[in-house]
Design a protein around this motif. Structure first.
Motif, PDB file in Angstrom:
ATOM      1  N   GLU A   1       0.849  -1.193   0.000  1.00 22.83           N
ATOM      2  CA  GLU A   1       0.000   0.000   0.000  1.00 22.83           C
ATOM      3  C   GLU A   1       0.889   1.249   0.000  1.00 22.83           C
ATOM      4  O   GLU A   1       1.841   1.350   0.767  1.00 22.83           O
ATOM      5  N   ARG A   2       0.574   2.207  -0.882  1.00 18.88           N
ATOM      6  CA  ARG A   2       1.337   3.434  -0.981  1.00 18.88           C
ATOM      7  C   ARG A   2       0.852   4.454   0.060  1.00 18.88           C
ATOM      8  O   ARG A   2      -0.324   4.815   0.104  1.00 18.88           O
ATOM      9  N   VAL A   3       1.752   4.889   0.915  1.00 17.50           N
ATOM     10  CA  VAL A   3       1.445   5.890   1.932  1.00 17.50           C
ATOM     11  C   VAL A   3       2.294   7.132   1.655  1.00 17.50           C
ATOM     12  O   VAL A   3       3.497   7.021   1.395  1.00 17.50           O
ATOM     13  N   ILE A   4       1.668   8.295   1.696  1.00 17.11           N
ATOM     14  CA  ILE A   4       2.365   9.558   1.445  1.00 17.11           C
ATOM     15  C   ILE A   4       2.680  10.219   2.786  1.00 17.11           C
ATOM     16  O   ILE A   4       1.779  10.428   3.612  1.00 17.11           O
ATOM     17  N   CYS A   5       3.948  10.547   3.003  1.00 15.98           N
ATOM     18  CA  CYS A   5       4.397  11.105   4.284  1.00 15.98           C
ATOM     19  C   CYS A   5       5.005  12.480   4.060  1.00 15.98           C
ATOM     20  O   CYS A   5       5.953  12.621   3.274  1.00 15.98           O
ATOM     21  N   HIS A   6       4.464  13.469   4.749  1.00 13.66           N
ATOM     22  CA  HIS A   6       4.976  14.832   4.647  1.00 13.66           C
ATOM     23  C   HIS A   6       5.990  15.093   5.760  1.00 13.66           C
ATOM     24  O   HIS A   6       5.915  14.499   6.842  1.00 13.66           O
ATOM     25  N   GLY A   7       6.944  15.993   5.481  1.00 16.61           N
ATOM     26  CA  GLY A   7       8.074  16.242   6.374  1.00 16.61           C
ATOM     27  C   GLY A   7       7.728  16.531   7.809  1.00 16.61           C
ATOM     28  O   GLY A   7       7.763  15.659   8.667  1.00 16.61           O
ATOM     29  N   GLY A   8       7.358  17.787   8.080  1.00 11.53           N
ATOM     30  CA  GLY A   8       7.009  18.169   9.440  1.00 11.53           C
ATOM     31  C   GLY A   8       8.071  17.757  10.434  1.00 11.53           C
ATOM     32  O   GLY A   8       9.245  18.061  10.299  1.00 11.53           O
TER      33      GLY A   8
END
Length: 332
Positions: A317-324
């Motif tokens: 499953e593709r999960v998108i993770c933003h920096g923060g």
């Protein structure tokens, strides 16, 4: 305090050639007493500089020291870059160059560039300290205004990393890699880091401060404070058989490249830099762990999307993770 700092700067400029200078000579040069000279010399030890003393010959800084020079820096910049910045300042010591740039941003000044020989409270992402010994590395910050709000800044820290790699590669370095979202690596060890901070209206006119710390010649005593694998440019150049660049020349090249990036970033954003970043991605296809506080994710890193967010494959499953505040490390 300002007078003391100017005296210290003049003393360092005199000693920067690595030759011996007597106390009388230094006192005459600085226009102060021998006692005042000794007071300033003691500060060098506090800054971690190795001062040699030989009776009858005087004092010297072993190996010399290339001090940053605002006049040299400005002269090395293109006319376009000089017109784009509002001021370029070189500080002998400060708590943090990012703090100085944020102060100017709060006053409405944009295009301000700050460099320092030493930071007493340099910082990286997530509140970590940035070890900042005197006169051996580069600590550079600049602020820039954007009218379209924080959305225009997506992926900017990654683009800065790509720009930094380009600057270093033009100096003959090879094997540079990027660790999401803000580190420059060489053979798995950290060579440089990027810290972005924002001021103003997140939905309107805002200012971003771009801070870069680049290890040039890390003294062993200072290195003991670093809690992760690191490398400096001197070591890289020894391994790559290239000549270490002059400190002022490298600083000017970095400022030139960062100003060009910021001046045009609102036009295309990270899209223009995505391929540049991905071809240097240190963790593509490798298992990694992302953590923030008590939360953690593990998966296979699959590069970044058009906004600079990390694409993580977790059990197909593709999960998108933003920096923060996310931190990433490899999983063995």
């Amino acid at each position: 305090m300002i007078r003391d700092e100017r005296t210290l700067s003049r003393l360092l400029a005199r000693l920067s050639d690595g030759e011996y200078h007597s106390g009388d000579e230094l006192g005459e040069c600085l226009g102060v007493s021998r006692a005042a000279v000794w007071k300033q010399l003691r500060k060098l030890d506090e800054l971690g500089l190795e001062l040699e003393t030989v009776r009858g010959r005087g004092y010297r800084l072993r190996g010399g020291l290339e001090m940053l020079d605002s006049h040299k820096l400005e002269k090395a910049l293109s006319a376009e870059t000089r017109s784009a910045i509002s001021a370029l300042e070189v500080l002998t010591t400060t708590d943090s160059t990012n703090s100085r740039a944020l102060e100017r941003a709060a006053l409405g000044q944009t295009g301000y560039v700050c460099l320092a020989e030493h930071q007493s409270a340099g910082r990286g992402r997530r509140g970590r300290p940035w070890v900042s010994p005197f006169g051996r590395n580069l600590y550079v910050s600049l602020n820039w205004s954007f009218d379209g709000g924080a959305s225009q800044l997506e992926g900017l820290s990654l683009a800065v990393g790509a720009v930094l790699c380009q600057v270093l590669e033009r100096q003959g370095l090879a094997g540079l890699e990027l660790k999401w979202p803000n580190d420059v690596l060489w053979r798995g060890s950290k060579l440089a880091g990027v810290l972005l901070e924002m001021a103003g209206d997140p939905a309107g006119r805002c200012q971003v401060v771009v801070g870069v710390g680049l290890n040039l010649a890390m003294p062993p005593a200072a290195a003991k404070q670093i809690e992760q694998p690191w490398v400096d440019l001197g070591t890289v150049c020894d391994q790559e058989a290239c000549s270490p660049p002059e400190r002022n020349a490298l600083a000017a090249s970095l400022v030139e490249a960062l100003v060009a990036l910021l001046a045009h970033y609102h036009q295309a954003g990270f899209a223009l830099w995505r391929d540049q970043w991905q071809r240097r991605d240190a963790f593509h296809g490798r298992p990694v762990k992302l953590s923030s506080g008590t939360r953690a994710l593990e998966g296979i890193a699959q590069g970044v999307d058009e906004t600079g967010a990390l694409r993580l494959d977790i059990d197909g499953e593709r999960v998108i993770c933003h920096g923060g505040e996310l931190s990433m490390r490899a999983v063995s």
